[in-house]
Motif scaffolding. Structure first.
Motif, PDB file in Angstrom:
ATOM      1  N   SER A 208      24.990  98.599  53.022  1.00 42.75           N
ATOM      2  CA  SER A 208      24.048  99.694  54.125  1.00 42.75           C
ATOM      3  C   SER A 208      24.238  98.889  55.622  1.00 42.75           C
ATOM      4  CB  SER A 208      22.460  99.808  53.690  1.00 42.75           C
ATOM      5  OG  SER A 208      22.479 100.377  52.377  1.00 42.75           O
TER       6      SER A 208
ATOM      7  N   ASP B 287      25.831 106.617  52.335  1.00 47.89           N
ATOM      8  CA  ASP B 287      25.305 105.609  51.892  1.00 47.89           C
ATOM      9  C   ASP B 287      24.608 106.236  50.505  1.00 47.89           C
ATOM     10  OD1 ASP B 287      23.969 103.382  50.995  1.00 47.89           O
ATOM     11  OD2 ASP B 287      22.746 103.208  52.939  1.00 47.89           O
ATOM     12  N   GLU B 288      25.346 105.663  49.408  1.00 47.21           N
ATOM     13  CA  GLU B 288      24.718 106.200  47.853  1.00 47.21           C
ATOM     14  C   GLU B 288      24.509 107.462  47.901  1.00 47.21           C
ATOM     15  OE1 GLU B 288      22.205 103.330  46.041  1.00 47.21           O
ATOM     16  OE2 GLU B 288      22.624 101.789  47.422  1.00 47.21           O
TER      17      GLU B 288
END
Ligand SMILES: Nc1ncnc2c1ncn2[C@@H]1O[C@H](COP(=O)(O)OP(=O)(O)O)[C@@H](O)[C@H]1O
Ligand SMILES: [Mg+2]
Lengths: 261, 786
Positions: A75, A191-192
């Motif tokens: 991240s 992000d995810e």
């Protein structure tokens, strides 16, 4: 994809001798270039080294998946690339934008003009409908898609006037993707994006991302815990403890529908 | 519409109850400010317009008997534009079928129509004919109070002779806006002003070719002190009873004091309201921004600049304050009109046009906008500081620690719910503190609106019972030998009699001077004891002065210093007299001496011009019967009636005031309690829903939430009482005029009332929130993690 280039990679992965890559092919035109990137978080007395010298290049239209255990700095890296955060030392550039020494305003401009984000928790504005959430972005930039068009790309043409609370998690995430791509960004950072979704929904979301990458030629970086997703990518970058452990090229890129969890 | 604007509208709608309660608090402040200040400005300009159109005098002078030819000499004083002389006197008034004694003032009218100075306005009926010996005009206030109209009859005791007169007309004069017997309260029901023909009064007072009263108009920029000095010189030989400027004219002084109070109320209380509103907004915004952290971070990540996001939240604040201001403008206009009408009716101004000056609106709006910006400042700062990378993080759990109580190992004594409540309150220290302050302020405001009743009761008790022990106070037309006192003592029903001697004087200490009466009393006066501020008895000693403490301060003297005392009546000479002690009179600014000293000042030995009597109230009728026909009695003041009237008028004004303030304070209370409960509910919806799923009952869950609010209120109440005391002290300090001081007394009943208003508002808010808890949608609450 044409003309792959040679990309240097850090020693740790090299030493472990997996399929590395002194000879990894990438597209000719690097858009992101990072050199010896470091990020140190200071929380009072404690220093957390989130990135410990990371170097790589990412080329235009590439689809890169970032893998790595929790806390490995994925991240952090994505945030720096997206201009949400700045590195402590080293270099990162987006084309000719220096992202390390940029001011707050320059970063805002950079995000506005070049980057599309998809967050793990969607981060939609609950008081705005799907269409209005997309409008948030199309309002900001010239040459944006119409919100309806962007939502069409993610298969939500039927849910234009629904509020986030009236949508399922997967639909919300697809709205977030529509919001990210509506301005035709040059790069899409996720992000995810499937972190909070079940398999089938996750697949729908990934399909949307893959389609954007294919059809719009958007440079795409996706963080995931799910190694299966990496089969959609051109390249896979593995992080471990703030370093790049490995960069590998995907021999055959699969469509999301072909992925098996 | 831009998406952010749409978000703004939808957020406002979602928060509507909170928006409205805060807007109402803003409206209270803005409305109170505009209402009071516009009333003040309207009354000032109505008063000035009235004074102008009535050609109200700039300087006034009274003498025992001055020859008419002096008029030319007065006119020749530099700066004097016009002078008008007349004859005036104090009279006893009797109305058919009315037992009680009333007093009044008679004033001579010129041959035709109204005087040039202090013009009389005819409200109904007609003017007196030049030779009308049986007609009289009556001031409107008295006429209203006593139901007099053209054709009614009144009997006046003028200079020892009963005159039976017929009312020809009802009139107004700028000189008697506040009609009051000398030194008494303004009492429209017991003091009348009567205009008679000049010929009639000249005959009654033996004033042919003479006058005893004059009013002057001065040129713009003329020196008032110089004119007064010249007048004093001119009239010295004719028994001058003193010269005074418009500022010291009794009616004008009382009027200006009363009008001035509006300004104090109009600024102090709205400031409190606005402060509370800003606090509420601040909490609301802080909370709002805390829930929207992820959205804000996302907006930043999407490329929204700090400025546009900051403006979005500033706009939220501005809209709420703007709504409140808008309501406040309406409330202010209504309140202003209503109060102006109330007061102009009370003052009997001939016109009552309300107007609001643009600067008042500008200040109200400006302050409100500044308040909105101030309230949003913290929130906007938080928005700017929020790193956009936050959008990537999951929401972090709040930090808790063991509360002080638990750290002190007392925690085990508490049930689980109580521990949750305490932890929550301790974690949100700032907000808890702010809620407490908000609740406390509304308690304080109710107290500030209601304590006046206690203060007035105390004022009456001290001034009219402890300091004034007489039942009846008789003023004599002239100073008489003590034989008059003995005669009074023999009237039916009289139990005790004490004489006094009032001498108008000018007190001078270097550059400081003040015109008042010296009251001479027997050293051992029991009907008018000298008491200091703590009600301890003081002794009157020969050759020394006692001053009201406020007068001593005004003249910059202390006990031990000496003052020049110049008699303004009689043949005595100015003398330097030491100040012995200070009295704590709450009303009036007076000086006291022994009766012999006062008489010496006036130039005689021991004459009296006032008599205090204790009377057997059962024989009051008998007493009046006889007293009314005694020619040297200029007026008879009955204390019981005085107290009753004072109570009635002060209560009338108070009820209005208390009502308005309590309503405003209830707005604040509801605003604070409702908002803090709602905010707590929003923050804990998830938690509360989880507890419900775990099997807690609605009651238990409500108790956790409302317990927080209840605890804050419990803490706030004593603080509010203290704040109320402070606010009352501030108001008393700001409002106390030269003429009186308001004793700072707040009785338990006032605290109790304030607490009840607060609890009422709290219960109402709690009931609404409780209903929301009961309807808490478990599924939805569990889905929305904030
Ligand atoms: N704002 C921050 N302050 C302090 N430490 C942080 C912050 N953000 C991330 N970290 C730390 O940096 C390291 C990398 O975090 P992150 O990049 O979020 O990892 P990943 O996304 O791979 O799970 C972790 O040890 C994390 O605790
Ligand atoms: Mg992460």
């Amino acid at each position: 994809m044409s003309g792959w280039a040679i990309l240097p990679v850090d020693g740790a992965a090299h030493a472990r001798g997996r399929r590395t890559a002194t000879e990894i092919r990438v597209t000719a035109e690097p858009v992101f270039v990072a050199r010896e990137l470091r990020k140190i978080y200071r929380a009072g007395e404690v220093e957390v080294h989130a990135l410990r010298g990371v170097s790589f290049e990412i080329c235009r239209s590439e689809f890169v998946v970032l893998l790595g255990p929790s806390g490995s700095g994925k991240s952090t890296l994505l945030n720096i690339l997206g201009g949400l955060d700045t590195a402590s030392s080293g270099e990162v550039r987006w084309r000719n934008h220096d992202l390390v020494h940029a001011t707050e305003q320059e970063l805002t401009r950079y995000r506005r003009e070049h980057v599309g984000f998809v967050f793990q928790f969607y981060n939609l504005i609950p008081s705005l409908t799907a269409r209005e959430n997309v409008e948030l972005v199309t309002d900001l930039v010239p040459r944006a898609m119409r919100p309806e068009e962007a939502l069409g790309l993610v298969g939500l043409e039927g849910r234009l006037d629904h509020f986030p609370a009236q949508l399922s998690g997967g639909e919300q995430q697809r709205v977030a993707i529509a919001r990210a791509i509506a301005k035709r960004p040059e790069c899409l950072l996720c992000d995810e994006p499937t972190g909070a979704l079940d398999i089938d929904t996750g697949r729908l979301v990934l399909e949307a991302i893959g389609r954007v990458n294919r059809e719009l030629g958007t440079t795409t970086l996706v963080i995931t815990h799910n190694a299966v997703i990496s089969r959609m990518a051109d390249r896979i970058m593995r992080l471990a403890d703030g370093r790049i452990a490995e960069i590998s090229v995907n021999p055959e890129k699969l469509a999301p529908a072909e992925l098996h969890w | 519409m831009r998406p952010l604007q749409r978000k703004l509208l939808r957020d406002l709608w979602r928060l509507k109850a909170q928006v409205l309660t805060i807007a109402l608090v803003v409206a209270s402040g803005v409305g109170g400010f505009i209402g009071s200040l516009s009333t003040h400005a309207s009354l000032v300009s109505l008063r000035d317009a009235y004074y102008d159109s009535a050609r109200f005098g700039h300087v006034f002078v009274a003498a025992r008997r001055a020859p008419q030819r002096l008029e030319a000499a007065i006119r020749a004083i530099p700066g004097v534009v016009d002078v008008e002389t007349t004859i005036a006197g104090n009279v006893m008034v009797t109305l058919p079928d009315t037992v009680e004694s009333m007093t009044g003032r008679v004033v001579a009218l010129p041959e035709r129509g109204t005087p040039r100075i202090n013009r009389v306005f005819l409200r109904s009926g007609r003017w007196l004919e030049p030779d009308d010996a049986h007609g009289v005009l009556v001031n409107e206030a008295f006429a209203r109070a006593r139901h007099l109209e053209p054709g009614s009859r009144v009997t006046l005791l003028v200079n020892g002779r009963f005159e039976s007169l017929e009312v020809r007309g009802v009139a107004l004069s700028p000189e008697y806006v506040f009609a009051a017997a000398h030194g008494g309260f303004a009492d429209d029901t017991r003091f009348g002003v009567f205009w008679l023909s000049h010929a009639k009064l000249a005959a009654a007072y033996d004033m042919e070719g003479a006058f005893n009263s004059a009013a002057l108009r001065l040129a713009r920029g003329a020196s008032v002190p110089r004119v007064i000095a010249a007048l004093d010189r001119l009239l010295a030989a004719y028994g001058s009873r003193g010269t005074y400027a418009r500022e010291d004219q009794p009616s004008n002084r009382a009027l200006s004091q009363e009008i001035g109070e509006q300004q104090v109320f109009g600024t102090v209380l709205p400031a409190v309201f606005l402060a509370v509103a800003i606090f509420l907004l601040n909490v609301l915004l802080a909370r709002h921004i805390a829930t929207e952290r992820l959205q804000i971070a996302a907006l930043k990540a999407l490329g929204y600049a700090n400025r546009s996001i900051g403006l979005h939240y500033l706009a939220l604040s501005l809209v709420i304050v703007g709504l409140g201001t808008l309501i406040g403008l309406g409330v202010g206009a209504l309140l202003g009109q209503w109060m102006t009408q109330l007061y102009t009716g009370y003052f009997f101004f001939p016109v009552h046009a309300w107007h609001v000056e643009p600067w008042i609106l500008a200040v109200a709006i400006g302050v409100a906008v500044l308040g909105a910006v101030g309230a949003a400042a913290g929130a906007v700062r938080a928005v700017v500081r929020l790193p956009p990378a936050e959008a990537m993080h999951p929401p972090a759990p709040a930090h808790f620690r063991r509360t002080l109580l638990e750290r002190l190992h007392l925690g085990r004594l508490l049930p689980d719910e109580a521990r949750m409540i305490l932890r929550e309150l301790e974690r949100r220290k700032l907000r808890t503190a702010l809620t407490v302050v908000g609740v406390a302020s509304s308690v304080a405001i109710v107290i500030a609106g209601t304590w006046w009743g206690d203060a007035f009761d105390r004022l009456i008790d001290i001034e009219l019972h402890r300091r004034e022990r007489a039942d009846v106070i008789v003023a004599l037309t002239e100073a008489e030998t003590p034989a008059a006192l003995h005669a009074a003592a023999r009237l039916p029903g009289v139990l005790a009699a004490e004489g006094s001697r009032d001498v108008p004087v000018r007190l001078r200490n270097g550059p400081y001077q003040y015109r008042t009466n010296v009251t001479g009393l027997a050293a051992d006066a029991r009907l008018r004891p000298m008491l200091d501020a703590d009600l301890k008895p003081l002794l009157l000693v020969e050759g020394a002065l006692l001053l009201t403490d406020r007068l001593a301060r005004r003249l910059h003297v202390r006990p031990g210093d000496a003052l020049w005392v110049e008699p303004l009546e009689g043949t005595g000479q100015p003398r330097l007299v030491p100040v012995a002690l200070e009295t704590g009179d709450l009303m009036g600014m007076r000086a006291y001496m022994t009766r012999r000293d006062a008489a010496a000042l006036a130039g005689d030995s021991d004459n009296v011009n006032g008599i205090r009597l204790r009377i057997d109230r059962n024989r009051l009728g008998e007493f009046y019967e006889r007293a009314r026909s005694i020619p040297v009695f200029a007026s008879i003041g009955d204390k019981v009636l005085m107290v009753r009237h004072f109570r009635a008028t002060s209560r009338r004004n108070l009820l209005v005031f208390t009502g308005v303030l309590s309503a405003f304070a209830a707005c604040i209370a509801v605003g604070v309690v409702y908002n803090s409960a709602r905010i707590a509910l929003a923050e804990h919806a998830w938690e509360l829903a989880s507890l419900r799923v775990l099997g807690f009952t609605r009651g238990e869950v409500s108790w956790i939430l409302l317990g927080q609010v209840g605890l804050q209120i419990l803490v706030a109440i004593p603080i509010g009482c203290l704040l109320g005391y402070g606010l009352a002290a501030l108001l008393a300090e700001l409002i106390h005029g030269e003429e009186f001081r308001i004793p700072l007394v707040i009785l338990p009943r006032t605290y109790a009332f304030a607490i009840l208003v607060m609890l009422g508002a709290a219960l109402a808010s709690a009931a609404i929130v409780r209903r929301r808890i009961d309807r808490l949608n478990l599924v939805a609450a569990l889905k929305t993690r904030e």
